[in-house]
Design an enzyme around this catalytic site. Structure first.
Site, PDB file in Angstrom:
ATOM      1  N   ASP A 207       0.908  -1.143   0.000  1.00  0.00           N
ATOM      2  CA  ASP A 207       0.000   0.000   0.000  1.00  0.00           C
ATOM      3  C   ASP A 207       0.947   1.191   0.000  1.00  0.00           C
ATOM      4  O   ASP A 207       1.559   1.495   1.032  1.00  0.00           O
ATOM      5  CB  ASP A 207      -0.886   0.014   1.242  1.00  0.00           C
ATOM      6  CG  ASP A 207      -1.903   1.135   1.160  1.00  0.00           C
ATOM      7  OD1 ASP A 207      -1.507   2.274   0.832  1.00  0.00           O
ATOM      8  OD2 ASP A 207      -3.088   0.893   1.405  1.00  0.00           O
ATOM      9  N   HIS A 208       1.106   1.835  -1.138  1.00  0.00           N
ATOM     10  CA  HIS A 208       2.221   2.794  -1.226  1.00  0.00           C
ATOM     11  C   HIS A 208       2.041   3.984  -0.283  1.00  0.00           C
ATOM     12  O   HIS A 208       2.995   4.666   0.044  1.00  0.00           O
ATOM     13  CB  HIS A 208       2.472   3.240  -2.673  1.00  0.00           C
ATOM     14  CG  HIS A 208       1.515   4.242  -3.208  1.00  0.00           C
ATOM     15  ND1 HIS A 208       0.293   3.902  -3.715  1.00  0.00           N
ATOM     16  CD2 HIS A 208       1.588   5.589  -3.314  1.00  0.00           C
ATOM     17  CE1 HIS A 208      -0.335   4.990  -4.115  1.00  0.00           C
ATOM     18  NE2 HIS A 208       0.426   6.031  -3.884  1.00  0.00           N
ATOM     19  N   HIS A 270      -5.790   2.693   0.958  1.00  0.00           N
ATOM     20  CA  HIS A 270      -5.035   3.855   1.442  1.00  0.00           C
ATOM     21  C   HIS A 270      -5.737   4.584   2.606  1.00  0.00           C
ATOM     22  O   HIS A 270      -5.120   4.862   3.633  1.00  0.00           O
ATOM     23  CB  HIS A 270      -4.804   4.864   0.321  1.00  0.00           C
ATOM     24  CG  HIS A 270      -4.200   4.278  -0.916  1.00  0.00           C
ATOM     25  ND1 HIS A 270      -3.238   3.309  -0.880  1.00  0.00           N
ATOM     26  CD2 HIS A 270      -4.415   4.525  -2.243  1.00  0.00           C
ATOM     27  CE1 HIS A 270      -2.873   2.983  -2.121  1.00  0.00           C
ATOM     28  NE2 HIS A 270      -3.586   3.709  -2.955  1.00  0.00           N
TER      29      HIS A 270
END
Ligand code: BG6
Length: 522
Positions: A207-208, A270
């Site tokens: 999950d950047h 996110h």
């Protein structure tokens, strides 16, 4: 000179007015980086957008920062008929299309790219994995990383083929990019297939947002300082607002996005991860499972709304034609790859409740959307007003706020109230808002690193703390499923908003009911 990141420091002291000494890196200030292992990294989807826009640049940056161990090799795998030389030339060409924060360093690139090779493979054909296996067996890297930057429909087949080729040995890791499934069932199927082949501690679910510096800062703020923790609870905090706003539309991703929508694309992952970071209890240590256990508890404490509450607490929108940065842009239904009668949402705003002792009764407002008025992401913690105000405070400036900004800038602002010292008599004696403003770029300058670089370095180091565990992902899907089911029954609830605005008016009503405004409305 290439700045070298020391392998591990703890938190560093940061006085508000002082710059930290150059010898301490930005990175070392907030996360422990164990020494990176000697690695081979294989990118499936090596000619895809993610590979050339994010992954290869992140590795190039890690190399430029002196963080990649010397012997490491990088292999791009895809179906295109290229050899390594042609791939390197292609990569250089693509790098030319990117915006770099510093002038591009050609000799550095030439040195970096000698580590990059290319292998043509049909990922759907198990017999193709023999050549991959040969490439890997040319040497004994400490860590072998398979990065699946491909469509999730391929995940199960790839895992099975890797297992058949014996490529799931204990020193091997797999990185999964989102979207990891389309709903709870498909996510569970993918995870079950992955976990038949790899152990959970070999699986790195990206999950950047967890790789963003500001998320590290949030952890440091909460658990490295004693100042806020006593106040970080329902007695002192009245509400929390988290926004991820984008000014871009769906760009070239219309056909993916139309099957996804903002809830799956941004909220399930996110936004819920950011919520966990704000709301979780202090973990026992900074090891991956301590942190992930606490995040999981938050996800499991989210109140599930009844069917009839969902229309009130979840607002859904889709953009129509409007202006973006002053230029006319089309509506969502006219984007390439989007069905003309689509009811897919490009905007969501939600009110959530966390049912535990710390947060009972505190509303958390989350929102995200495409084609909004500006790009920005921030977390606003609204503190309660003083119990007995003795000063006048005009214009709603009646409480403290902590604003953690993730983008475009990486800042933390503490909004306090101070006595106006203006000449204007009418203003005298009143309270006015002033902000203590900490700009991390200014404080740590060039030493900052981007999310994908941080995450790739974590993968190579074998640290799972910034990656999502299966049960977290499952809990997040479990929470969003009733919303998806409700929307399937009520497509008419998708409201129109004009591109370049802040989303549907109903989203303002969502917070206004509780006397709260979104930041741009203050
Ligand atoms: C991705 C979404 O995960 O995040 C995209 O699929 C979105 O739709 C992107 O644009 C936003 O990331 P960032 O880091 O640019 O805010």
């Amino acid at each position: 000179m290439i700045p070298v990141f020391p392998s591990s420091y703890g938190l560093c002291g940061l006085e508000y007015t002082k710059r930290i000494p150059d010898a301490l890196s930005y990175e070392s200030a907030f996360i422990n980086f164990p020494a990176l292992m000697d690695y081979d990294i294989i990118f499936f989807g090596g000619t895809g957008d993610l590979a050339w826009r994010k992954l290869m640049p992140a590795l190039y940056e890690a190399f430029r920062h002196g963080a990649l161990p010397g012997q490491g090799r990088i292999l791009a795998v895809a179906r295109d008929p290229l050899d390594s030389e042609a791939y390197r030339a292609w990569l250089r060409d693509r790098f030319g299309q990117l915006e770099w924060t510093e002038p591009f360093d050609e000799p550095m690139f030439r040195s970096f790219v000698t580590r990059v090779s290319y292998l043509k493979m049909d990922l759907g054909d198990a017999s193709n994995y023999a050549s991959l296996s040969q490439w890997i067996d040319q040497r004994q890297a400490e860590a072998v990383v398979f990065y699946l930057a491909v469509a999730p429909q391929l995940f199960i087949g790839i895992c099975d083929a890797l297992a058949k080729a014996g490529l799931n040995r204990p020193n091997m890791r797999i990185v999964l990019e989102k979207p990891l499934g389309h709903d709870l069932d498909s996510a569970s199927l993918i995870n079950a297939a992955v976990l038949r082949v790899f152990k959970e501690d070999q699986v790195f679910r990206i999950d950047h947002y967890l790789g963003k510096q500001s998320v590290q800062n949030l952890m440091a703020l909460r658990f490295g300082n004693s100042l806020f923790e006593p106040l970080w609870r329902r007695e002192w905090i009245s509400s929390v607002q988290i926004t991820i706003a984008e000014d871009l539309g769906v760009e070239q991703r219309g056909s993916y996005y139309d099957r996804s929508g903002a809830l799956r694309d941004m909220v399930q992952n996110h936004l819920l991860q950011l919520l966990c970071m704000v709301a979780m209890e202090p973990p026992a240590s900074d090891d991956a499972d301590s942190v992930r256990d606490e995040k999981l508890k938050v996800l499991r404490s989210l109140r599930t709304y009844d069917k009839d509450e969902l229309s009130t607490h979840v607002i859904r929108g889709q953009y129509r034609a409007g202006l973006s940065q002053g230029r006319p842009v089309c509506g969502y239904l006219d984007e390439v790859g989007v069905a003309r009668d689509s009811t897919t949402e490009t905007y969501v705003a939600l009110r959530l409740e966390i049912e535990n002792w710390r947060w009972a009764g505190v509303p958390f407002f989350l929102r995200t959307g495409k084609r909004l008025a500006a790009r920005g992401a921030e977390i606003v913690i609204n503190f309660r007003p003083v119990p007995h105000p003795i000063f006048q405070s005009p214009g709603g400036a009646d409480h403290n706020r902590l604003v953690i900004r993730l983008q475009p800038d990486d800042t933390i602002e503490l909004h306090l109230l101070a006595k106006a010292s203006r000449r204007d008599r009418a203003e005298q004696g009143r309270l006015v808002p002033v902000a203590l403003d900490l700009d991390f770029k200014e404080a740590f300058g060039r030493q900052s690193i981007e999310a994908y670089e941080r995450l790739l370095r974590k993968v190579i180091a074998g640290r799972l703390d910034l990656f999502v565990r299966f049960d977290e992902q499952q809990a997040a899907w479990r929470w969003v499923m009733p919303i998806l089911e409700h929307w399937a029954r009520h497509p008419e609830e998708c409201r129109a908003y004009t591109a370049g605005s802040w989303g549907p008016a109903a989203a303002s009503a969502l917070t206004a009911r509780e006397g709260i405004a979104w930041p741009e409305e203050r």
